[in-house]
Structures are given as C-alpha cells and as structure tokens.
Design a protein around this motif. Sequence first.
Motif, PDB file in Angstrom:
ATOM      1  N   VAL A  11      40.841  52.641  52.601  1.00  0.00           N
ATOM      2  CA  VAL A  11      40.811  51.176  52.703  1.00  0.00           C
ATOM      3  C   VAL A  11      39.760  50.598  51.759  1.00  0.00           C
ATOM      4  O   VAL A  11      39.990  49.582  51.091  1.00  0.00           O
ATOM      5  N   SER A  12      38.623  51.216  51.651  1.00  0.00           N
ATOM      6  CA  SER A  12      37.573  50.740  50.745  1.00  0.00           C
ATOM      7  C   SER A  12      38.028  50.804  49.293  1.00  0.00           C
ATOM      8  O   SER A  12      37.789  49.879  48.512  1.00  0.00           O
ATOM      9  N   LEU A  18      41.857  45.870  44.643  1.00  0.00           N
ATOM     10  CA  LEU A  18      42.358  44.512  44.819  1.00  0.00           C
ATOM     11  C   LEU A  18      41.379  43.482  44.254  1.00  0.00           C
ATOM     12  O   LEU A  18      41.779  42.539  43.569  1.00  0.00           O
ATOM     13  N   VAL A  19      40.096  43.664  44.503  1.00  0.00           N
ATOM     14  CA  VAL A  19      39.086  42.745  43.981  1.00  0.00           C
ATOM     15  C   VAL A  19      39.080  42.765  42.455  1.00  0.00           C
ATOM     16  O   VAL A  19      39.019  41.720  41.803  1.00  0.00           O
ATOM     17  N   VAL A  20      39.149  43.944  41.866  1.00  0.00           N
ATOM     18  CA  VAL A  20      39.180  44.056  40.405  1.00  0.00           C
ATOM     19  C   VAL A  20      40.439  43.388  39.848  1.00  0.00           C
ATOM     20  O   VAL A  20      40.380  42.645  38.860  1.00  0.00           O
ATOM     21  N   ALA A  21      41.587  43.604  40.470  1.00  0.00           N
ATOM     22  CA  ALA A  21      42.840  43.013  39.998  1.00  0.00           C
ATOM     23  C   ALA A  21      42.797  41.489  40.078  1.00  0.00           C
ATOM     24  O   ALA A  21      43.207  40.792  39.138  1.00  0.00           O
ATOM     25  N   ILE A  26      42.277  36.177  37.410  1.00  0.00           N
ATOM     26  CA  ILE A  26      41.648  34.853  37.311  1.00  0.00           C
ATOM     27  C   ILE A  26      41.063  34.632  35.926  1.00  0.00           C
ATOM     28  O   ILE A  26      41.249  33.578  35.327  1.00  0.00           O
ATOM     29  N   PHE A  27      40.352  35.608  35.383  1.00  0.00           N
ATOM     30  CA  PHE A  27      39.782  35.453  34.041  1.00  0.00           C
ATOM     31  C   PHE A  27      40.881  35.360  32.981  1.00  0.00           C
ATOM     32  O   PHE A  27      40.750  34.615  32.021  1.00  0.00           O
TER      33      PHE A  27
END
Length: 146
Positions: A11-12, A18-21, A26-27
């Motif tokens: 899960v981690s 997911l955070v990196v994607a 967004i950038f």
Amino acid sequence: MRRRDQRLMLVSAAAAVLVVAVTLTIFGLRSSVVYFVAPSDLAEKAQAGHRLRLGGLVVDGTYRTDEAGVHFFHVTDGQTEVEVRYDGVLPDLFREGQGVVCEGQYTPGQAFVAERVLAKHDENYMPREVAEALKQRGEWKGASPP
C-alpha cells in the motif's frame, strides 16, 4: 516478514507511485494551460512567456497588412483596445466588427503576438467570457449570450 507488513509495504509503494504520477501530471498540464482574457484584463493577467487567449471584437478601420504579409488589427471589449500582430493566414470568416479569439503571448507596451487566430463560425457565436464582458459594459448587441 508477516503478511500484515507485506500489505503495508504494498500500500505504501502504491501510494508513492500515485503521488509521483499525480505530481507529474499536474506539472505537465500546467505548461499547456491557456487562459482566456478580455483586452481590459490583459495588463493584469499577462505574464512574460505565458500563452493567453485574447478575445473580443475586431475594431473597425484598424485592420492592415504590411509589405511582408503580417496582419495587424485591434481587438476590443468595449473598454480597452489591444493591437494584435499575426503572421499567417487569417480565417475566411475574419472581418472587422466581428468576434475573434487570438492565441499567443503579450508583452506590456507591445502588440499581442498571435500564433493562432480563431474567427466566429456563425452570427450567434461569441466566447462566453467576451459576451459577458460586453454585456456588463452595455456593448452587447445580440441575443442573450450562450
């Protein structure tokens, strides 16, 4: 390693991916976003190097072409006029007194340099933001905006 620890690591790792994607998305999208502005809002919203869409009406009597084939005309929202410079083929529906949207870059004190010019496709079309700005200033001459 216990099953519970394995699930926690899985899960981690998934959360980190997911955070990196999301961050990369967004950038990536931020550099391709093009904001729409009316001529009277251009001075406060224009930033060097950022693409904008300038919308309004082509001012009667301002269209000219220089010897190199570069087109110059003014766009207004009824309050402010902005000179536009465009080096390309204008759409067939481009006319003075008609609605237009120009995509490009603006540097204060210079003409708006358009890379793309979009003319309205029929007599009822006008970008919503332009129609609302014209209506607020009492310049709207059509039916209610879309």
